[in-house]
Design an enzyme around this catalytic site. Structure first.
Site, short mmCIF file in Angstrom:
data_model
loop_
_atom_site.label_atom_id
_atom_site.label_comp_id
_atom_site.label_asym_id
_atom_site.label_seq_id
_atom_site.Cartn_x
_atom_site.Cartn_y
_atom_site.Cartn_z
N GLU A 119 -11.20 -6.26 12.43
CA GLU A 119 -12.09 -6.59 11.32
C GLU A 119 -12.20 -8.11 11.22
O GLU A 119 -11.23 -8.82 11.45
CB GLU A 119 -11.53 -6.04 10.01
CG GLU A 119 -11.51 -4.53 9.97
CD GLU A 119 -10.84 -4.00 8.70
OE1 GLU A 119 -10.26 -4.80 7.94
OE2 GLU A 119 -10.89 -2.78 8.51
N CYS A 125 -3.18 2.96 2.89
CA CYS A 125 -3.70 1.90 3.76
C CYS A 125 -4.83 2.46 4.62
O CYS A 125 -5.06 3.66 4.69
CB CYS A 125 -2.60 1.27 4.59
SG CYS A 125 -2.83 -0.48 4.88
N ASP A 126 -5.51 1.54 5.31
CA ASP A 126 -6.80 1.90 5.90
C ASP A 126 -6.72 2.98 6.98
O ASP A 126 -7.58 3.86 7.04
CB ASP A 126 -7.43 0.65 6.53
CG ASP A 126 -7.78 -0.40 5.49
OD1 ASP A 126 -7.29 -0.29 4.35
OD2 ASP A 126 -8.52 -1.32 5.83
N LYS A 127 -5.71 2.92 7.84
CA LYS A 127 -5.68 3.85 8.96
C LYS A 127 -4.82 5.07 8.68
O LYS A 127 -4.92 6.07 9.39
CB LYS A 127 -5.16 3.14 10.23
CG LYS A 127 -5.88 1.86 10.56
CD LYS A 127 -7.38 2.07 10.67
CE LYS A 127 -8.13 0.76 10.73
NZ LYS A 127 -7.97 -0.10 9.56
N ASP A 158 -3.82 -4.29 7.27
CA ASP A 158 -4.93 -5.17 7.60
C ASP A 158 -4.90 -6.42 6.73
O ASP A 158 -5.26 -7.52 7.18
CB ASP A 158 -6.26 -4.45 7.38
CG ASP A 158 -6.45 -3.29 8.34
OD1 ASP A 158 -5.52 -3.00 9.11
OD2 ASP A 158 -7.54 -2.69 8.32
N CYS A 203 0.82 -1.22 0.00
CA CYS A 203 0.00 0.00 0.00
C CYS A 203 0.85 1.26 0.00
O CYS A 203 0.46 2.30 -0.51
CB CYS A 203 -0.90 0.01 1.23
SG CYS A 203 -1.45 -1.61 1.76
N SER A 231 -13.85 -5.48 7.23
CA SER A 231 -13.06 -4.96 6.13
C SER A 231 -14.00 -4.35 5.10
O SER A 231 -15.15 -4.75 4.97
CB SER A 231 -12.30 -6.12 5.48
OG SER A 231 -11.91 -5.77 4.17
N CYS A 252 -5.35 -2.03 -1.45
CA CYS A 252 -6.28 -3.08 -1.89
C CYS A 252 -7.25 -2.50 -2.92
O CYS A 252 -7.83 -1.44 -2.72
CB CYS A 252 -7.00 -3.65 -0.69
SG CYS A 252 -5.86 -4.45 0.47
#
Ligand code: FES
Length: 577
Positions: free
Chosen positions: A462, A140-142, A99, A67, A488, A212
């Site tokens: 998640e 990335c997610d965070k 994740d 990512c 997720s 992702c």
């Protein structure tokens, strides 16, 4: 030297005093600050550099996860722009938790905690060194919510630019993403595919750098950054592997210097209406349920009173008009090919579903920044608002005796909005995975995974490994899942998360037992057990199970500080006085 700013206005060469530099001037001016100047000279700064605005570049780059891989070059281009325009760039790193790598293990507890570490570490670096403006480079997610939270908390001129999405892979004539990988594990466990096929998919599902590939959490939050006005339009969808990604970083840096010059700050941009715009985008695109958690947390940092009810209200009035994975067909790079997030924003704006007067990091309103109407996108991808995929948006907030504070469900491209069945209760994610592996989950069941909330796990992991296993075993259409954990962005099916209050603080979900009837009715916004609330409460008090012990350190500290998922799972009072 760039001659115009991102909206085309002349941007002449900077001169002394042109940029406000309140933080850096305080740090380096006067005899008392001579030691600081000495330290900075040792970093290569000249005396003239010490008179420039200090631009902190928070960069989530690392080698842990694909990512982040584009961000090294993105940052180099951004630094060159800042230098060219008369600023002094100062890059610093912050963390990432992948994740995609941690999913399905107890280490997934670290993920949401990392959002706070990213916000806190960025805040502290900016404060400690007198940086006047923040260039937030994340992926990335965070990374995205964490950096935006720091920007709102600091309220110094700031802009976000993304690390970019991954492209889809190809397998057996199909386009695949990490979502297919997780679901393939479930298919393998029921003999649907061989180990060789599982391994072969694993060699092509993630073809290179980037986040992702579907509209999972990272891409959802990058799109939100545009809708909020905190990223330049078009930033979110540029793939990590395209040269345009690097140019986007340079453009963001130029825009940031302009923001510094006009003193336009995050809290001018992050208004209640801006949050409504972001919610509308998530609802229209079928974005990740994590957007609920992160937008609540960001609003808290910005001093904006946003509640779960705002998500339900905006989602009800916003049609679902985009087909994106996991529920639909397309990836983020596909969206880029048809014009990116602005295509969707423009369609919503034209339908009166956005607040066009919100300010953005371009220095202009959203309406002006969107410019002329783009070419109509293909209808199988982005529908007109009067012929949507679904009349209502993709996020719904459920309440009932199992979730008096609320629970979140994504309905994007859902085939089922109602379910009633017996509870199959698990106090640990791994117990649920074991039951799935042993084929003990049956059609009709409501899988309950609890003690995995913000405090319970701690860290609200998640449950993609569980939800993907349900889909992979062919149970996606015949079962449902409820949890005080979260999902997720790659999760699909009737999965209800963020159940609040969570089991670890005595929420009613702690009172459920195997065989209790659970009713889910998304249209009625209802999540309830066939029991009196008083009986659930009595059982919750008497339950012998509690949360698993947290290891000493970050997780144990987080458990003591974190609040309800219904308020964004935040650890501080944020921007409220
Ligand atoms: Fe980073 Fe999915 S693991 S975006």
């Amino acid at each position: 030297m760039s001659e115009t700013d991102p909206v085309g206005r002349p941007l002449g060469p900077p001169h002394d005093g042109e940029y406000p530099r309140p933080e850096s001037a305080r740090m380096v001016t006067g005899p008392q600050r001579a030691p600081a100047r000495a330290m900075l000279r040792a970093t290569g700064a000249s005396d003239s550099d010490l008179g420039k605005p200090f631009v902190g570049i928070a960069n989530t780059w690392n080698e842990a996860t694909p990512c982040q891989y584009a961000l090294k070059e993105v940052c180099a281009a951004a630094k060159a722009s800042i230098l060219r325009l008369g600023g002094l760039p100062r890059e610093f790193g912050t963390i990432t938790v992948s994740d995609g790598i941690a999913m399905g293990t107890e280490e997934m507890r670290t993920s949401l905690v990392s959002r706070e570490i990213i916000a806190d570490s960025t805040e502290l670096m900016m404060r400690a060194h007198g940086y006047d403006a923040l260039l937030a480079l994340g992926a990335c997610d965070k990374g995205i919510p964490g950096l935006l939270m720091a920007a709102a908390r600091l309220d110094r001129p700031a802009i976000f630019s993304y690390g970019g999405t991954m492209l889809a892979g190809a397998f057996g004539g199909q386009r695949v993403t990490i979502q297919d990988m997780f679901e393939a594990v479930g298919a393998y466990e029921v003999g649907g595919i061989s180990l060789a096929e599982l391994e072969a998919l694993g060699h092509v599902a993630c073809p290179g750098a980037g986040t992702c590939a579907g509209l999972f959490t990272a891409n959802t939050m990058a799109a939100c950054a545009e809708a909020l006005g905190m990223a330049l339009l078009g930033d979110a969808s540029i793939p990590a592997v395209r040269p345009a990604r690097i140019a986007a970083g340079a453009r963001a840096a130029e825009a940031l210097l302009h923001l510094l010059r006009i003193d336009l700050r995050p809290r001018h941009i992050l208004t209640f209406e801006a949050f409504e715009n972001a919610i509308a985008l998530v609802a229209a695109m079928g974005g990740s349920t994590n957007a609920v958690l992160h937008l609540l947390a960001l609003a808290s940092e910005a001093g904006v009173h946003l509640t779960l009810d705002d998500f339900d209200r905006v989602s009800r009035r916003t049609p679902e008009i985009v087909s994106m994975k996991p529920g639909g067909l397309h990836t983020m790079s596909d969206l880029h090919e048809i014009g990116g997030v602005p295509v969707v924003l423009r369609r919503l704006l034209d339908a009166g579903l956005l607040h066009g007067e919100c300010l953005t990091v371009s220095g202009e309103t959203l309406r002006r920044s969107l410019g002329p109407r783009p070419a109509a996108p293909p209808e199988e991808f982005v529908r007109p608002v009067d012929r949507p995929f679904r009349a209502n948006g993709a996020i719904a907030i459920l309440r009932g005796n199992l979730a008096p504070e609320g629970a979140v469900v994504k309905t994007a491209h859902a085939t089922k909005l109602h379910h009633e069945g017996p509870a199959r209760v698990f106090d640990r994610e791994e117990d649920a995975l074991r039951a799935l592996g042993e084929r003990r989950i049956l059609p009709g069941d409501v899988v309950v995974v609890r003690y995995v909330g913000p405090r319970g796990a701690p860290g609200m992991p998640e449950l993609l490994a569980v939800t993907a296993a349900l889909v992979g075993q062919g149970l996606g259409e015949t079962t449902a899942l409820i949890t005080d954990g979260r999902f997720s962005g790659a999760t699909r099916g009737l999965m209800i998360g963020h159940v609040a209050p969570e089991a670890a603080v005595g929420g009613p979900i702690a009172g459920l037992r195997d065989g209790d009837t659970v009713r889910i009715d998304v249209d009625a916004r209802c999540l309830e057990a066939g029991l009196d609330a008083s009986e659930l409460a009595e059982r919750a008090r008497a339950t012998p199970t509690g949360p698993a012990p947290a290891p000493p350190g970050a997780l144990e500290k987080y458990r003591r500080l974190v609040g309800s998922a219904a308020a964004g799972a935040v650890c501080s009072s944020g921007g409220f006085p």
